[in-house]
Write a protein that holds these residues in place. Structure first.
Motif, mmCIF file in Angstrom:
data_model
loop_
_atom_site.group_PDB
_atom_site.id
_atom_site.type_symbol
_atom_site.label_atom_id
_atom_site.label_comp_id
_atom_site.label_asym_id
_atom_site.label_seq_id
_atom_site.Cartn_x
_atom_site.Cartn_y
_atom_site.Cartn_z
ATOM 1 N N UNK A 34 55.656 -2.558 -27.007
ATOM 2 C CA UNK A 34 54.413 -3.478 -27.418
ATOM 3 C C UNK A 34 53.240 -2.639 -27.776
ATOM 4 N N UNK A 35 53.270 -1.519 -27.280
ATOM 5 C CA UNK A 35 52.189 -0.480 -27.784
ATOM 6 C C UNK A 35 52.410 -0.144 -29.372
ATOM 7 N N UNK A 36 53.589 0.340 -29.463
ATOM 8 C CA UNK A 36 53.910 0.509 -30.778
ATOM 9 C C UNK A 36 54.014 -0.618 -31.774
ATOM 10 N N UNK A 37 54.358 -1.855 -31.259
ATOM 11 C CA UNK A 37 54.024 -2.894 -32.289
ATOM 12 C C UNK A 37 52.757 -3.182 -32.611
ATOM 13 N N UNK A 38 51.667 -3.275 -31.738
ATOM 14 C CA UNK A 38 50.472 -3.461 -31.812
ATOM 15 C C UNK A 38 49.677 -2.443 -32.693
#
Length: 131
Positions: A34-38
């Motif tokens: 999720x962090x990488x996506x954001x």
């Protein structure tokens, strides 16, 4: 890693996955993903000159990394845990800097750091049946 903290943080950022069935190991993976996506979405917002969107997405990435940091077992006093805590703090500061300066290179830097941590985390799964 405290699985309940990870679960709460993942739910806070609006994840639609079935986190109730995920193992603590998988919850951490989901947070990192999720962090990488954001971060990638924030970079796209920068490219589109979407300043409000960039701010929201970077804030979500900071929240996710903060959730990862909250889940660290700091009572462990292991040098590796302290280093990871410092790395998460650095990433959060750099993301705030990227938001202020609208610098996509900083997003790339933090994305690379988080990807490296995730690669390490992914690598421990087969050797750690308790996850």
């Amino acid at each position: 890693m405290n699985p309940m903290l990870a679960l709460r943080q993942y739910q806070k950022v609006g994840a639609q996955a079935q986190v109730s069935e995920a193992s603590p190991y998988r919850l951490v993976q989901m947070l990192m993903e999720g962090g990488l996506d954001r971060i990638a979405q924030a970079k796209g917002a920068m490219e589109r000159n979407d300043i409000p969107g960039k701010g929201v997405l970077i804030s979500k990435a900071i929240g996710i990394i903060g959730g990862l940091r909250e889940g660290l077992d700091l009572e462990n006093k292991a040098e590796e845990v302290e280093r990871l805590d410092n790395l998460y703090m650095y990433m959060m500061k750099r993301l705030a800097e990227a938001n202020i300066t609208t610098d996509p290179a900083i997003l790339d830097e933090v994305g690379d750091l988080l990807r490296t941590v995730k690669d390490g985390w992914d690598g421990i799964a087969p050797a750690s049946p308790q996850f």
